[in-house]
Design a protein around this motif. Structure first.
Motif, PDB file in Angstrom:
ATOM      1  N   ARG A  97       1.086  -1.322  -0.060  1.00  0.00           N
ATOM      2  CA  ARG A  97       0.255  -0.034   0.004  1.00  0.00           C
ATOM      3  C   ARG A  97       0.733   1.043   0.266  1.00  0.00           C
ATOM      4  N   THR A  98       2.300   1.172   0.778  1.00  0.00           N
ATOM      5  CA  THR A  98       3.210   2.370   0.774  1.00  0.00           C
ATOM      6  C   THR A  98       3.896   2.850  -0.117  1.00  0.00           C
ATOM      7  N   GLY A  99       3.961   1.491  -0.867  1.00  0.00           N
ATOM      8  CA  GLY A  99       4.681   1.654  -2.016  1.00  0.00           C
ATOM      9  C   GLY A  99       3.306   2.323  -3.350  1.00  0.00           C
ATOM     10  N   LEU A 100       1.933   1.635  -3.185  1.00  0.00           N
ATOM     11  CA  LEU A 100       1.448   1.997  -4.513  1.00  0.00           C
ATOM     12  C   LEU A 100       1.308   3.527  -3.998  1.00  0.00           C
ATOM     13  N   GLN A 101       0.790   3.801  -3.050  1.00  0.00           N
ATOM     14  CA  GLN A 101       0.973   5.034  -3.070  1.00  0.00           C
ATOM     15  C   GLN A 101       1.804   6.346  -2.911  1.00  0.00           C
ATOM     16  N   ALA A 102       3.134   6.098  -2.910  1.00  0.00           N
ATOM     17  CA  ALA A 102       4.198   6.517  -3.097  1.00  0.00           C
ATOM     18  C   ALA A 102       4.806   6.566  -4.603  1.00  0.00           C
ATOM     19  N   ILE A 103       4.077   6.484  -6.077  1.00  0.00           N
ATOM     20  CA  ILE A 103       4.376   6.565  -7.322  1.00  0.00           C
ATOM     21  C   ILE A 103       2.505   6.677  -7.771  1.00  0.00           C
ATOM     22  N   GLY A 104       2.062   7.712  -7.216  1.00  0.00           N
ATOM     23  CA  GLY A 104       0.552   7.646  -7.959  1.00  0.00           C
ATOM     24  C   GLY A 104      -0.075   7.202  -7.576  1.00  0.00           C
ATOM     25  N   PHE A 105      -0.903   5.613  -7.093  1.00  0.00           N
ATOM     26  CA  PHE A 105      -1.659   5.521  -7.293  1.00  0.00           C
ATOM     27  C   PHE A 105      -2.782   5.194  -6.521  1.00  0.00           C
ATOM     28  N   LYS A 106      -4.219   5.037  -6.864  1.00  0.00           N
ATOM     29  CA  LYS A 106      -5.215   5.035  -6.180  1.00  0.00           C
ATOM     30  C   LYS A 106      -6.108   3.395  -5.859  1.00  0.00           C
ATOM     31  N   SER A 107      -6.626   3.618  -4.927  1.00  0.00           N
ATOM     32  CA  SER A 107      -7.663   1.477  -5.181  1.00  0.00           C
ATOM     33  C   SER A 107      -8.386   2.028  -4.042  1.00  0.00           C
ATOM     34  N   THR A 108      -9.359   2.284  -5.669  1.00  0.00           N
ATOM     35  CA  THR A 108     -11.442   2.479  -4.664  1.00  0.00           C
ATOM     36  C   THR A 108     -11.198   1.120  -3.786  1.00  0.00           C
ATOM     37  N   GLN A 109     -10.487  -0.246  -4.469  1.00  0.00           N
ATOM     38  CA  GLN A 109     -11.098  -1.766  -4.211  1.00  0.00           C
ATOM     39  C   GLN A 109     -10.715  -1.502  -3.158  1.00  0.00           C
ATOM     40  N   HIS A 110      -9.471  -1.100  -2.276  1.00  0.00           N
ATOM     41  CA  HIS A 110      -8.890  -1.547  -1.311  1.00  0.00           C
ATOM     42  C   HIS A 110      -8.783   0.064  -0.360  1.00  0.00           C
ATOM     43  N   GLY A 111      -9.149   0.936  -0.145  1.00  0.00           N
ATOM     44  CA  GLY A 111      -9.901   2.293   0.732  1.00  0.00           C
ATOM     45  C   GLY A 111      -8.613   3.384   0.650  1.00  0.00           C
ATOM     46  N   PHE A 112      -8.050   3.509  -0.732  1.00  0.00           N
ATOM     47  CA  PHE A 112      -6.286   4.136  -0.302  1.00  0.00           C
ATOM     48  C   PHE A 112      -5.708   5.427  -1.930  1.00  0.00           C
TER      49      PHE A 112
END
Length: 463
Positions: free
Chosen positions: A448-463
Motif C-alpha cells: 500500500r505504501t509503495g503504491l501510494q508513493a508512485i501515485g496510485f489510488k485504489s477504490t477497492q482497497h480504500g486508498f
C-alpha cells in the motif's frame, strides 16, 4: 519464463529455452486429437468445473514439483516426464506458492504438509544463488546454482524475482498469524523478500533493467518499459522497505513519461495503453495476468491509467477477436478462445513456442488465457471452462489439468505443461470466486505504501 517476440525493429527479449538439452520447442509433432470413441463425459456444473480445474492445476505444483527443492519445474512433458526435471523456474515458483495457498484454503491439499513443503522450498531459495538479492531465471533444483537462460543471462533476473516475491508476500500474509511452524515460514518469506536489492536494477536511472550478470554486467540492456507483463517489478521496487527504487522510475521508466497511454480501440473497446510491439492493438493475455495475481487491478488508477479497465478490456478484445475469427480457423468460437504465450504448432507440424495474440495468430488456443481471465470476463471464461471439461475433457485435459495448447483446426494438441501457464489459473479463478490472493497481497502494508508513493489510488482497497 521469458519469451522472445520480434516486431520489426522492436525486440522483446524473452527467450524460451537455452538449455543444453534438446530443444523442446523444435522437437516433437504434438499429439493428434483422438478419433476413436472416448469415455462418456459426465457434465459438470459451473461450481464443479471451477473446483475441478483448480484441483487439477494444483497437481503441477504438488504432484509434479521438483523433487528436492519442492519448487516448480519449468516444464513437464506428460510423454517425457524426465525431460529437464531439475530446472526450476523462479517466476513460476512464485505462481506455485499462490496456487498452493488456494489449495490449502479449499481443502485440496493438507495444510500441515503444505507448510512443511513450503518451508523446504523457501530454505532452498535462501541458499540458492542470488545476484544483488535477485534470483536467476532458472535454478538447478539439485544444487541451487544458476542455470544460464541464455549466453549472457546467467545472473539476476529482477522480473522473475518480482513474480516470485508476489508469491512470497502472499504466503507471508496468509501464514503470519498461524501456529509456530506457520509463523516461522511467514518470517522466512519476509526475510527473502527484504533481501532483494531492487535499487541495484535501476543502474542509477529512473527506470529498471531486467538482467544483471556477474560476468557480463548490464550487457543485455533490457529496460523495463510498459506496456507488457512487468508492472509488478516497479510496484515491488517502490514498495521495498530495504532497497526502494526512485519514485520517478515508475513514471519515467514504466509509463514512458506518459507515452504509455493510447487512445485506440479494437471492436469498439479501448486498448488504453501502447502494448509493446502492438500499438493500437493488444498483446498476449499473460500481460493482463502475471502482475495481477496479487496486485488487484480493480479500481486501481495512477491518474492516467485505470488498470481495472485495462485488464478487462484486454481480455474482452482477445475474446472478441477469437469470435470474429478473421483468419477463419476451425474451432474458434465464443466458447473456444484465448491467445497468449505458450507452446504452438509450427508450420511443419512440430511443436514450437510463440506469443499468440491478434497480430500473431497461428490457430492455436491456449487454455490459460481464458481461464486466468475469469476476474475480467467471467461469462466468457466460464463458457470456455465448460467447453474444456464438458466437451473436450478426453483429449484436452491431462494429469495436471488442461494441456498447454491445442488447435482444433490442425487436429493437434501438445501433452505438455509450463509452470507459468498452469500457475496463473488457480489464483485467478480464486480471485474471481473470493478475491483471496488479491486480499492477501494488497493487505501487505508496504505494498500500500509503495503504491501510494508512485501515485496510485485504489477504490477497492480504500486508498
Amino acid at each position: 519464463m521469458k519469451k522472445q517476440i520480434t516486431y520489426g525493429l522492436l525486440f522483446i527479449t524473452l527467450f524460451i529455452s537455452c538449455s543444453s538439452s534438446p530443444s523442446p520447442e523444435g522437437g516433437g509433432t504434438g499429439t493428434p486429437l483422438p478419433t476413436t470413441p472416448a469415455p462418456q463425459i459426465v457434465p459438470l456444473t459451473e461450481t464443479q468445473a471451477m473446483d475441478q480445474v483448480q484441483r487439477d492445476v494444483i497437481k503441477y505444483f504438488w504432484d509434479y514439483a521438483e523433487t528436492n527443492s519442492k519448487l516448480a519445474r519449468e516444464r513437464y512433458f506428460a510423454d517425457q516426464p524426465s525431460f529437464e526435471s531439475n530446472i526450476i523456474t523462479t517466476g513460476g515458483s512464485g505462481f506455485g506458492l499462490m496456487t498452493l495457498v488456494v489449495g490449502i484454503e479449499r481443502g485440496f491439499i493438507p495444510r500441515a504438509e503444505a507448510v512443511t513443503r513450503m518451508t523446504t522450498a523457501l530454505n532452498f531459495l535462501k541458499n540458492a544463488d542470488r545476484f544483488h538479492g535477485a534470483w536467476p531465471h532458472w535454478i538447478d533444483g539439485r544444487t541451487g546454482r544458476v542455470i544460464p537462460f541464455s549466453a549472457k543471462d546467467n545472473g539476476g533476473d529482477i522480473v522473475e524475482t518480482a513474480l516470485l516475491c508476489q508469491g512470497l508476500l502472499t504466503l507471508r500474509e496468509y501464514f503470519k498469524s498461524g501456529n509456530a511452524s506457520e509463523i516461522t515460514l511467514s518470517t522466512l518469506a519476509d526475510e527473502l523478500w527484504k533481501g532483494v536489492e531492487w535499487d541495484w536494477y535501476t543502474r542509477g536511472e529512473n527506470a529498471m533493467y531486467w538482467h544483471w550478470s556477474p560476468n557480463f554486467g548490464w550487457d543485455m540492456n533490457f529496460k523495463l518499459q510498459g506496456y507488457d507483463e512487468v508492472l509488478i517489478a516497479y510496484v515491488l521496487g517502490a514498495s521495498s522497505p530495504t532497497h526502494p527504487i526512485p519514485v520517478a522510475a515508475y513514471n519515467q521508466g514504466w509509463a514512458r513519461s506518459g507515452a504509455i497511454v493510447n487512445g485506440g480501440s479494437q471492436y469498439g473497446i479501448p486498448v488504453i495503453v501502447n502494448h509493446n510491439g502492438a500499438t493500437g492493438n493488444v498483446g498476449p493475455l499473460f500481460w493482463a495476468q502475471y502482475s495481477y495475481l496479487g496486485l488487484d487491478p480493480r479500481g486501481l488508477t495512477d491518474g492516467s491509467i485505470n488498470y481495472g479497465n485495462l485488464t478487462q478490456n484486454h481480455s474482452k478484445i482477445i475474446n472478441q477477436y477469437c469470435v470474429a475469427n478473421p483468419k477463419q480457423w476451425r474451432g474458434y468460437s465464443d466458447k473456444c478462445w484465448g491467445l497468449t504465450a505458450s507452446y504452438t504448432r509450427n508450420i511443419d507440424g512440430t511443436t514450437g513456442y510463440t506469443a499468440h495474440q491478434p497480430l500473431n495468430d497461428t490457430g492455436v488456443i491456449t487454455p490459460t488465457a481464458a481461464l486466468s481471465s475469469f476476474p475480467y470476463t467471467p461469462v466468457e471464461s466460464m463458457k470456455f471452462l465448460l467447453y474444456l471439461y464438458n466437451e473436450r475433457k478426453n483429449d484436452l485435459i491431462g494429469i495436471a489439468g488442461p494441456y498447454d495448447a491445442f488447435s482444433t483446426h490442425y487436429n493437434w494438441v501438445t501433452p505438455r505443461y509450463l509452470a507459468i501457464d498452469q500457475g496463473t489459473i488457480a489464483p485467478m479463478i480464486e480471485n474471481h470466486r473470493t478475491g483471496l490472493i488479491w486480499k492477501l497481497f494488497m493487505q501487505a502494508p508496504e505494498v500500500r505504501t509503495g503504491l501510494q508513493a508512485i501515485g496510485f489510488k485504489s477504490t477497492q482497497h480504500g486508498f
